[in-house]
Write an enzyme that holds these catalytic residues in place. Structure first.
Site, mmCIF file in Angstrom:
data_model
loop_
_atom_site.group_PDB
_atom_site.id
_atom_site.type_symbol
_atom_site.label_atom_id
_atom_site.label_comp_id
_atom_site.label_asym_id
_atom_site.label_seq_id
_atom_site.Cartn_x
_atom_site.Cartn_y
_atom_site.Cartn_z
ATOM 1 N N LEU A 1 0.839 -1.244 -0.059
ATOM 2 C CA LEU A 1 0.079 0.104 0.118
ATOM 3 C C LEU A 1 1.117 1.101 -0.051
ATOM 4 O O LEU A 1 1.971 1.113 0.793
ATOM 5 C CB LEU A 1 -0.987 0.057 1.282
ATOM 6 C CG LEU A 1 -2.140 -1.093 1.211
ATOM 7 C CD1 LEU A 1 -2.652 -0.852 2.810
ATOM 8 C CD2 LEU A 1 -3.130 -0.453 0.232
ATOM 9 N N ASP A 2 0.716 2.295 -0.736
ATOM 10 C CA ASP A 2 1.554 3.189 -1.004
ATOM 11 C C ASP A 2 1.309 4.168 0.462
ATOM 12 O O ASP A 2 0.502 4.082 1.248
ATOM 13 C CB ASP A 2 1.301 4.278 -2.157
ATOM 14 C CG ASP A 2 -0.066 4.741 -2.138
ATOM 15 O OD1 ASP A 2 -0.242 5.622 -1.404
ATOM 16 O OD2 ASP A 2 -0.980 4.572 -3.150
ATOM 17 N N LYS A 3 2.383 4.979 0.550
ATOM 18 C CA LYS A 3 2.544 5.703 1.750
ATOM 19 C C LYS A 3 1.391 6.318 2.374
ATOM 20 O O LYS A 3 1.007 6.483 3.628
ATOM 21 C CB LYS A 3 3.754 6.538 1.792
ATOM 22 C CG LYS A 3 3.977 7.510 3.054
ATOM 23 C CD LYS A 3 5.268 8.459 2.782
ATOM 24 C CE LYS A 3 5.481 9.118 4.085
ATOM 25 N NZ LYS A 3 6.587 10.383 3.848
ATOM 26 N N SER B 1 -1.679 5.779 1.696
ATOM 27 C CA SER B 1 -3.072 4.775 1.596
ATOM 28 C C SER B 1 -2.898 4.157 2.931
ATOM 29 O O SER B 1 -1.935 4.091 3.525
ATOM 30 C CB SER B 1 -2.952 3.787 0.465
ATOM 31 O OG SER B 1 -2.943 4.356 -0.926
#
Length: 233
Positions: free
Chosen positions: A101-103, A105
């Site tokens: 999960l990106d930072k 999210s």
């Protein structure tokens, strides 16, 4: 067992990554660099990855974490101030995440020291669907959900969702099979409706539920079995 399976069983990497490490001459067996993934080893052999000895794990852990915003999933990012895996320090094993999960999210992400399990969850061919709640800066147009599920090309890469459903004002449910880098954010941006909040609420049949940000729980044996699927031996 072959060297790939040994590395995966140590929890150091998925099978796919283990093969990459071997072919990149990062693995030694009894002091000799090995580049053949089919090399056979036993538990009495001394296997090192980048100089660190690997041992088959005696116990596998399967952890569902509610990743908060601002945390990075990659444990290899030396510049990250906050790593999601650091929220799991009480687990006595080297854990890796199934996908990312990106930072910015948040939501459900699964960690384990079982490399085969991680590989199954992360690889799109196994069809483990992920469900997201997506808030956008402005509403999608009526034609946008069909565009998103048909596929949108961005920077030469085809992006798509399995389904898009309206939940409320500027709020949507996205279901994805393969989660490419920042895929949902890129899809909504291509439709002129930038994502302002993204929460993954479900992985396969495993729901985030009431688990609050920064907290985690171990998956039950039934949940692990369900995620493994019918091809698990």
């Amino acid at each position: 067992m072959n060297l790939i399976k040994f590395i995966a069983s140590s929890g150091a990497a998925s099978r796919r990554k283990a093969e990459e490490f071997i072919r990149s001459a990062r693995v030694t067996v009894n002091g000799i660099t090995v580049t053949d993934p089919a090399c056979q080893v036993s538990t009495s052999d001394r296997v090192l990855l980048d100089g660190r000895q690997l041992l088959p794990e005696e116990k596998f852990y399967y952890i569902l974490l509610h990743k908060p915003r601002g945390f990075v999933c990659s444990s290899a990012d030396r510049h990250a101030e906050k790593l999601a895996v650091d929220l799991l320090k009480s687990i006595p094993a080297r854990l890796v995440s199934a996908g990312r999960l990106d930072k910015e999210s948040e939501g459900a992400i699964i960690f384990s020291n079982d490399g085969n399990f991680i590989n199954r969850l992360a690889h799109p061919r196994y069809g483990v669907l992920k469900t997201y709640i997506v808030h956008t800066a402005r509403p999608l147009k009526n034609t946008d959900p069909a565009r998103i599920t048909s596929g949108i090309t961005d920077d030469g890469e085809l992006l798509k969702a399995e389904s898009v459903r309206i939940l409320g004002k500027n709020c949507y449910e996205f279901i994805l099979n393969e989660g490419k880098k920042r895929e949902i954010r890129r899809l909504t941006a291509a439709c002129g409706a930038p994502t302002v909040r993204l929460i993954r609420v479900k992985i396969g049949d495993i729901e985030l539920g009431s688990l609050t940000a920064g907290n985690y729980r171990e998956l039950s044996a039934d949940e692990v079995a369900a995620l493994r699927g019918d091809d698990h031996a």
